[in-house]
Design an enzyme around this catalytic site. Sequence first.
Site, PDB file in Angstrom:
ATOM      1  NE  ARG A 126      76.036 -30.354 -16.393  1.00 46.44           N
ATOM      2  CZ  ARG A 126      75.587 -30.415 -15.492  1.00 46.44           C
ATOM      3  NH1 ARG A 126      74.713 -28.967 -15.314  1.00 46.44           N
ATOM      4  NH2 ARG A 126      75.153 -31.315 -14.871  1.00 46.44           N
ATOM      5  CE1 TYR A 127      76.083 -33.575 -19.392  1.00 45.89           C
ATOM      6  CE2 TYR A 127      74.099 -33.217 -18.038  1.00 45.89           C
ATOM      7  CZ  TYR A 127      75.348 -33.390 -17.992  1.00 45.89           C
ATOM      8  OH  TYR A 127      75.993 -33.793 -16.931  1.00 45.89           O
ATOM      9  CB  THR A 128      69.659 -29.994 -24.256  1.00 49.51           C
ATOM     10  OG1 THR A 128      69.546 -28.698 -23.883  1.00 49.51           O
ATOM     11  CG2 THR A 128      69.002 -31.007 -23.334  1.00 49.51           C
TER      12      THR A 128
END
Length: 817
Positions: A126-128
């Site tokens: 979800r961050y990359t």
Amino acid sequence: MEEKKGEPLFGKVVPLPLVEEIKHSYLDYAMSVIVGRALPDARDGLKPVQRRILYAMMELGLRHNTAYKKSARVVGETMGKYHPHGDSAIYDTMVRMAQDFSMRYPLVDGQGNFGSIDGDPAAAMRYTEARLYEIGELMLADIDQDTVDWGPNFDESLQEPLCLPAMLPNLLINGSSGIAVGMATNIPPHNLVEVVDALCYLIDTEPEQVDIGEILFRMPGPDFPTGGLILGRDGIIDAYRTGRGKITMRGRTHIEEGKRGKTFIVITEIPYMVNKTNLIETIAKNVQDKTIDGVMDLRDESDREGLRIVIEVNRDTDPNLVLRQLYRRTQLQSTFGVINLALIDGYPKELSIEEMLNIFLNHRRSVVRRRTQFRLEKAEARAHIVEGLVKALDIIDEVIALIRGSATTEEAKEGLISKLDFSEAQAQAILEMRLQRLTGLEREKLEAELAQLLSDIERYQTILGNPKVLDSVIKEELLEVKRRFGNERKTEIIDAVEDVSIEDLIPESDIVVVLSRDGYLRRKDLQEYTLQGRGGKGRKGTALQEEDEVALVAVTSTHRDIYLFTSKGRVLALKGYVIPESKTGRGKLINRFVALEEGERVVTMHGRAVDGAKYAFFITLRGTAKRLDLSELENLTRAGRRVMGLDEGDEISQIVLTSGDDHLLIVTAQGQALRTHESEFRPMGRTARGVRGIRLRKNDYVIGCDVVANGRWPLLLSENGFGKRTKYDEFSLRHRGGSGVIVMNLSDRTGLIVGCWSVAEGDEIVAITSRGRMIRLAVSESPVLGRTAMGSIMMRLDEGDTVATASVVSTEDGEDD
């Protein structure tokens, strides 16, 4: 009640033996893992999950020049449409395709934390964010042009590619690793420039002329993304020949001198797949346990500029000694076990390097052929339409009148087809044509478009009709990929340290190398053969099995290369000390030391140093001759290199080294000799077949060739032990291709000539018989006689024994001839 096997119980349950059910279920599972999960396809080098990720990213429009999208979006697209398995497995695969320390040429461009060489995990999906690299897009190039086969996805709601078009040889440049059931694959990455060069070599070479040595010359070995060193070439050769091998990797280090006399070992590159943190921990543990001595401090100075591990060494300690301990006890020196296992038509197979390259080329041939067919059909369809539009403009008044006189579109369409002879497709295009197309400029555009289409159609038909043109298209595309994405090699291949240390430990001495007709190779110390007088019977020189005979003998030294020339026109190099020493045994099969192909055998051994020589002169049994620049023999390995193209059934008979201005004496088994100048034979490339050297009589063949020199004589030896020396002056200089003059008076008593050698007064000769008996003679024992003389007995033989071959030993420099 006794139940029968396979009959339903109560209409629902089928009784089966538990053993049978487990066996079939496990086999089904094993095949599922092998085909659908763990092993790559040999064509595009991708496992199913990798292929599905790349295709899903293309469908999402994640090109190299578009914005990044969340990795979770890619994982969801892949899992929901094509790969209904765990999201973590999909994400981990995508992360690996984005890591420049895992992939030699990453296919995915990741933004954010995608892990590190320290073993740190990537951030949550979800961050990359991610998108395709431009080189990754090449894997999918032309996929919309019917270039590959498609199949249904897991729920049969969509179609997915069964293999990608793969404009780049991904299996070789990025490698692959995976563990299936009962088998595993571990393919190392390679340099794109070198792989393309090897592919171009295969394209330009007839299949029967392909040489593994030439592939090695262009593609010397793996190129790991972390750089480092590869020690030795034996493991590479084994892997390229058989699909299996063991490669020794080593980190790149150097020694720095600091202030106050401090010395540091600095590690700047580590072996492939080695975790940097684990390496540092292993070094620290060994220092703590005192298994590595002399280390004062250890620190990691790595930053965004690159990797740097610094080891401070005690002042009274040799840093090279510490370095050797690091290689021995830590992952700074590791091995890579090559297993070139990939799927071909759904079946796993271990592949040689030639097979891997050919599979990719055949895949590209299929892709380019299908792409060209697709474009041809599209161009023909468009040309048909444009021809109709141009024709309509030629009779535009009739067309307009017909359309205006028609009550409906269908009536107008039928009129165009029936009255003006247009096809249905052309009629539809005319009806859809806008009025602006009636201008003169638009007509010119249509005519130009038609000319271009006809040109394209002709080109497409040429590609489809000529395999050479098809291959030229593939080669052109490969060279463009090389130009755009090729870079320098990161991993350096060096000679194995073990080879150097062994040579240092072994004293240099002159040796006799013997090869039997059954392919057994061995050596003995030259000093074991005491000098004997003319007519001696010799001593037992080699133990041979019944019906095995000595084929070749050469004198060299333990530290020198011995060159082995084969029946297929190749030359291989082997150090003297590598050959097993044996006083009475048969030795070892030659295939244990050199890479001989099926049906290939060694026909000539040459152990003389090449210092001062410029050319190698070859002569075959059938009298074909060729001169080769000695620079073509540099950096030879046991993999070998082709040095002469041969006609079917012909073999190399002899090779001599020349200065570029030498006279040559070519001798045949039936006693003919031709003296000629080497300038009669222009230097040729390695694969050239040569020209006629000597004209032969029926059933005659060449047995030797020597360089004419002052103070030397040609020494002739017959199969029944007769020999003599003759003056070179008795042979007049002639042009190549002649039949020559008589060199020895032969009879049933003498037998045919087995060899001719150039000798000096102080030389010695080591002769060996077909039954393995050796004799060492002084050349001075051989009489100097006229060229028509029969000679005298040089070696007394047992009944049924014959002279097999001989080698000349120079007492001045210890070299053989």
